[in-house]
Design a protein around this motif. Sequence first.
Motif, short mmCIF file in Angstrom:
data_model
loop_
_atom_site.label_atom_id
_atom_site.label_comp_id
_atom_site.label_asym_id
_atom_site.label_seq_id
_atom_site.Cartn_x
_atom_site.Cartn_y
_atom_site.Cartn_z
N THR A 1 -8.14 -0.69 -1.66
CA THR A 1 -8.81 -1.36 -0.53
C THR A 1 -9.63 -0.42 0.33
N GLY A 2 -9.63 0.88 0.03
CA GLY A 2 -10.34 1.86 0.83
C GLY A 2 -9.40 2.98 1.22
N TRP A 3 -9.80 3.75 2.21
CA TRP A 3 -9.01 4.90 2.64
C TRP A 3 -7.86 4.47 3.56
N THR A 4 -6.73 5.15 3.40
CA THR A 4 -5.54 4.90 4.20
C THR A 4 -5.10 6.22 4.83
N ARG B 1 -1.16 -2.05 13.95
CA ARG B 1 -2.03 -2.32 12.80
C ARG B 1 -1.99 -1.16 11.82
N TRP B 2 -1.73 -1.51 10.55
CA TRP B 2 -1.75 -0.49 9.51
C TRP B 2 -3.16 0.08 9.39
N GLN B 3 -3.24 1.39 9.23
CA GLN B 3 -4.53 2.06 9.09
C GLN B 3 -4.88 2.19 7.62
N THR B 4 -5.23 1.04 7.04
CA THR B 4 -5.58 0.93 5.62
C THR B 4 -6.94 0.29 5.50
N GLY B 5 -7.58 0.47 4.34
CA GLY B 5 -8.88 -0.15 4.08
C GLY B 5 -9.98 0.41 4.96
#
Length: 57
Positions: free
Chosen positions: A10-13, A28-32
């Motif tokens: 989904t992108g950088w995490t 909020r998760w720091q994903t995508g």
Amino acid sequence: MRYEMRLLDTGWTVWDTQTNTPVSVSGRWQTGLAIDGAEFLLHRLNEQKQDGLKPGM
């Protein structure tokens, strides 16, 4: 370093190596993330950790 970047589907995490989970900021998760945003957050978190501050943005 406690925090690192990982490239997922989904992108950088931004990853917390101590808890083995993505970083959560304000619930909020720091994903995508785009690479620029992930790098900025990564450097901020690691700097705060080195300075002895509790990471929390």
